[in-house]
Scaffold this motif. Sequence first.
Motif, PDB file in Angstrom:
ATOM      1  N   ARG A 404       0.830  -1.210   0.000  1.00  0.00           N
ATOM      2  CA  ARG A 404       0.000   0.000   0.000  1.00  0.00           C
ATOM      3  C   ARG A 404       0.861   1.256   0.000  1.00  0.00           C
ATOM      4  N   VAL A 405       1.884   1.266   0.857  1.00  0.00           N
ATOM      5  CA  VAL A 405       2.771   2.430   0.915  1.00  0.00           C
ATOM      6  C   VAL A 405       3.521   2.593  -0.405  1.00  0.00           C
ATOM      7  N   ALA A 408       1.294   4.079  -3.049  1.00  0.00           N
ATOM      8  CA  ALA A 408       1.098   5.513  -2.821  1.00  0.00           C
ATOM      9  C   ALA A 408       2.328   6.310  -3.251  1.00  0.00           C
ATOM     10  N   ILE A 409       3.518   5.781  -3.000  1.00  0.00           N
ATOM     11  CA  ILE A 409       4.743   6.464  -3.425  1.00  0.00           C
ATOM     12  C   ILE A 409       4.829   6.524  -4.939  1.00  0.00           C
ATOM     13  N   VAL A 410       4.526   5.415  -5.596  1.00  0.00           N
ATOM     14  CA  VAL A 410       4.572   5.379  -7.056  1.00  0.00           C
ATOM     15  C   VAL A 410       3.588   6.378  -7.653  1.00  0.00           C
ATOM     16  N   LEU A 436      -3.231   7.155   3.536  1.00  0.00           N
ATOM     17  CA  LEU A 436      -3.560   5.757   3.827  1.00  0.00           C
ATOM     18  C   LEU A 436      -4.240   5.568   5.177  1.00  0.00           C
ATOM     19  N   GLY A 437      -4.348   6.638   5.958  1.00  0.00           N
ATOM     20  CA  GLY A 437      -4.971   6.511   7.270  1.00  0.00           C
ATOM     21  C   GLY A 437      -4.101   5.777   8.264  1.00  0.00           C
ATOM     22  N   LEU A 438      -2.786   5.916   8.149  1.00  0.00           N
ATOM     23  CA  LEU A 438      -1.844   5.270   9.053  1.00  0.00           C
ATOM     24  C   LEU A 438      -1.080   6.332   9.841  1.00  0.00           C
ATOM     25  N   HIS A 439      -0.373   5.887  10.864  1.00  0.00           N
ATOM     26  CA  HIS A 439       0.441   6.809  11.648  1.00  0.00           C
ATOM     27  C   HIS A 439       1.789   7.012  10.965  1.00  0.00           C
TER      28      HIS A 439
END
Length: 538
Positions: A404-405, A408-410, A436-439
């Motif tokens: 997922r990360v 998002a970077i791509v 992404l709704g993460l910390h």
Amino acid sequence: MKPGLSLRVSQHLSLTPQLQQSIQLLQLSTLELAQEVEQMLGDNPFLEREGDEAEGAESAAGGAIETGAGSAELSSNSSISKAEAGSDQALAAPEWEAAAEPAVTGAAESLSWEGEDQGAAGGEESWEGLGASDWSAGGSGKGQDGDDGVDAIDLARSGESLTEHLHRQALSLRLDELDRAALRFLIENLNDDGYLEDSLPELAQGLAGEDFEALEELVHRFTVALGLLQSLEPVGVGARNMAECLRLQLRERLAQGERDGLDEEAQQLLRLALLLCDQPMELIARRDLRKLVSLCGEREEKLRLALALIARLEPCPGRRFADVQRQIVVPDVIVRPVRSQAGRMEFQAQLNPEVMPRLRVHDVYASALRGHRGSQGHAALQQRLQEARWFIKNIQQRFDTILRVSQAIVERQKNFFVHGELAMRPLVLRDIADELGLHESTISRVTTAKYMATPQGTFELKYFFGSGLGTETGGNASSTAVRALIRQFVAAENPKKPLSDNQLADMLKEQGIECARRTVAKYREQLKIAPTTLRKAL
């Protein structure tokens, strides 16, 4: 004080063992994850690799217990499902061969060796202060300029280390047992760069102890062995410091030139370079011609030629024996270009199946546990079964988060994959965390020691994050793109008139990027670009 009871409501975060394990797995590198999987496979009998269930069935109750068709597994698409057994793709940790330790007695007359010839591979380090652009791996001496030269990658693939290379040469020397043992001892005490860090008396002291006569004998033996060691290839090996390493190479060149009939002017230049190596190394590193002229009594023009000659020598004789194979990075994510339905070029991130362990819960043991409810150890076994299931789920969650990360970077850095680092956009951890709704701490763990293979090369995920610098148009430019511009400016500069940090800052301003001189100096140091005085051509 009168005792009493009161009711209080509060909120706090409790880290369960499952959550702690999930956080731990998320921050592990690929190699560390493989080691963790191996350890868990050895500790938990309910956990197995996909494909190992047939072996487990034979060892459990003589195969008397029949198993069901389904079991939990972690497949290459990061999904836990019920499936039949597949191929075994184990992530085995690399096997490191242990080097045999020499056994040496105290006195010189009983100096002996045991074990086979083995050694550690050398590492690569640079001589700080002399400027990376001035040093070349193809220095003087045997095996560098002639047909004996060996490429570093070829050496790494052959598996021969510096110590093995020297031991092989020592076999051709006709020495008695004690001298051969002393030479072998010195070879084993070389560092990765080919230097002998400890002095001969210190090495002898460790063997002779308080025996003064044995100490003197050992120092004599080691002195003879050091001369033999410094005569081996690569030239400069066995030196105690940088100056001695350079002198060994210059003497070899001078001797070779005298044998080949080198003209007198070239020989004089070699002798002047030898004289320079007798001066403080700090003066050579700074190219302080004014002080060198007064110390050597030579003209500045000749000193410039001698310094240029020294700059072409090899400061690390063991450099070309570095184990390049062990420095190869296995990417966790692979980015591939794809064509969209509209015909546009897009980029898609995929997990690398080679780094994903294929795990499943052992069906035989799980079925046996279900058939023996009420036994004394049932609760403990149920806990181990639950640990296996949580471990598989946490590994799946780890790879899902990485994917997922990465996606998002791509999506944010599309231009980088087409045009390179000059097109990098400013990006901080908070941007991906909010999307992404993460910390932010989770994004930091994901991007540490995780690598992405792209059309532009393989990079750590942290590489795609960088602060922004203001532009004249009111936008932001990524610090990565600014560093790339500085590298381009320096690569295109006039070697006789290198660009100063102020000039680089002015050139960036012409490109519309506001960058202070101190920031330019910081970026230049991060790029390992030498200062102006060290980049200036002699």
